[in-house]
Design an enzyme around this catalytic site. Sequence first.
Site, mmCIF file in Angstrom:
data_model
loop_
_atom_site.group_PDB
_atom_site.id
_atom_site.type_symbol
_atom_site.label_atom_id
_atom_site.label_comp_id
_atom_site.label_asym_id
_atom_site.label_seq_id
_atom_site.Cartn_x
_atom_site.Cartn_y
_atom_site.Cartn_z
ATOM 1 N N ASN A 1 5.470 122.897 -27.933
ATOM 2 C CA ASN A 1 5.576 122.664 -26.491
ATOM 3 C C ASN A 1 6.663 123.587 -25.950
ATOM 4 O OD1 ASN A 1 5.926 121.693 -23.909
ATOM 5 N ND2 ASN A 1 6.825 119.732 -24.533
ATOM 6 N N LYS B 1 7.514 124.079 -22.973
ATOM 7 C CA LYS B 1 8.119 123.536 -21.740
ATOM 8 C C LYS B 1 8.215 124.645 -20.673
ATOM 9 C CE LYS B 1 10.647 120.310 -24.568
ATOM 10 N NZ LYS B 1 11.574 119.206 -24.581
ATOM 11 N N HIS C 1 4.311 113.091 -21.501
ATOM 12 C CA HIS C 1 5.545 113.542 -22.156
ATOM 13 C C HIS C 1 6.721 112.814 -21.508
ATOM 14 C CE1 HIS C 1 8.900 116.084 -23.351
ATOM 15 N NE2 HIS C 1 8.137 116.493 -24.351
ATOM 16 N N GLU D 1 9.443 113.742 -20.456
ATOM 17 C CA GLU D 1 9.997 114.396 -19.255
ATOM 18 C C GLU D 1 9.115 114.144 -18.032
ATOM 19 O OE1 GLU D 1 10.365 118.216 -21.170
ATOM 20 O OE2 GLU D 1 11.829 117.294 -22.503
ATOM 21 N N GLU E 1 7.362 110.269 -29.911
ATOM 22 C CA GLU E 1 8.541 111.083 -29.637
ATOM 23 C C GLU E 1 9.668 110.188 -29.122
ATOM 24 O OE1 GLU E 1 7.609 115.391 -28.750
ATOM 25 O OE2 GLU E 1 7.079 114.357 -26.926
ATOM 26 N N GLY F 1 15.078 117.200 -27.769
ATOM 27 C CA GLY F 1 16.010 118.206 -27.246
ATOM 28 C C GLY F 1 17.468 117.904 -27.536
ATOM 29 N N SER G 1 13.222 117.092 -31.971
ATOM 30 C CA SER G 1 14.147 117.961 -32.721
ATOM 31 C C SER G 1 13.655 118.312 -34.124
ATOM 32 C CB SER G 1 15.547 117.332 -32.777
ATOM 33 O OG SER G 1 16.089 117.218 -31.482
#
Length: 250
Positions: free
Chosen positions: A10, A12, A95, A97, A167, A173, A212
């Site tokens: 991904n 992003k 996701h 985010e 996730e 991140g 990560s």
Amino acid sequence: MARQKIVAGNWKMNGSSESIDQLVVGLNAAIDNAPVEVVVAPSFPYLAQVDNLLEKSPIKMAAQNVSEQGSGAFTGEVSISMLQDFAVDYVLVGHSERRSVYGETDQVIAEKTKALLASEITPVLCIGESLEQREKNITLDVCFSQIDAVLNLVGVNAFEQVVIAYEPVWAIGTGLSASAEQAQEVHKAIREHIAKSDEVVSEKVRIIYGGSVKASSSSELFTMPDIDGALVGGASLKVEEFIGIVKSAG
Ligand code: PEP
């Protein structure tokens, strides 16, 4: 039947036309016939470029988001039929985010999944708990309710197609990956949760881990029986790292 592993990158909101060119050329040179499915997810403006660069490659392409609407007055949105003008095989839905920064609800995420299932594009349904939720010991409740919002709308059989990406939000991140054992525990529980609706589907559904993931830690994750691959953010922007993860899955 063994579930085929997937390693998806991904990207992003990162990259430029030039850097993406270098990245894909590097990936193409390293991956000719990987034993696992390899997927990259560029931002919308680069789909055409990546589509061209992947023309003779086994690497597949994902989009990072899609609208649940068909067409019309939805400024800034991208429809499924637009993605179908390119070789988009997967779309990330829900996701963390998208959930936390853009307020996507379980309902919207379920609608997006449903719309994708009616196309040839496979949804990658992202779920996971925050640090606060993990500390309150409600990790599984959170994951199950995020799954149930989709399951109740599309039915359990759809999970033969849907890929679930577990996730944990605290691992995305942050450089702080869940241990292989922590991830396995949740993946196993998710599979058992789906088995309550249909055991055959629960054995088929692919559950990948994200948060990560690095080349140095990925092989341990992939030895776990319920971890069917990885969704990789930061490390997918570096050819060597991403290839290292792909190789460790094979
Ligand atoms: C992600 O964005 O899905 C992700 C897992 O990111 P990272 O690997 O950087 O934690």
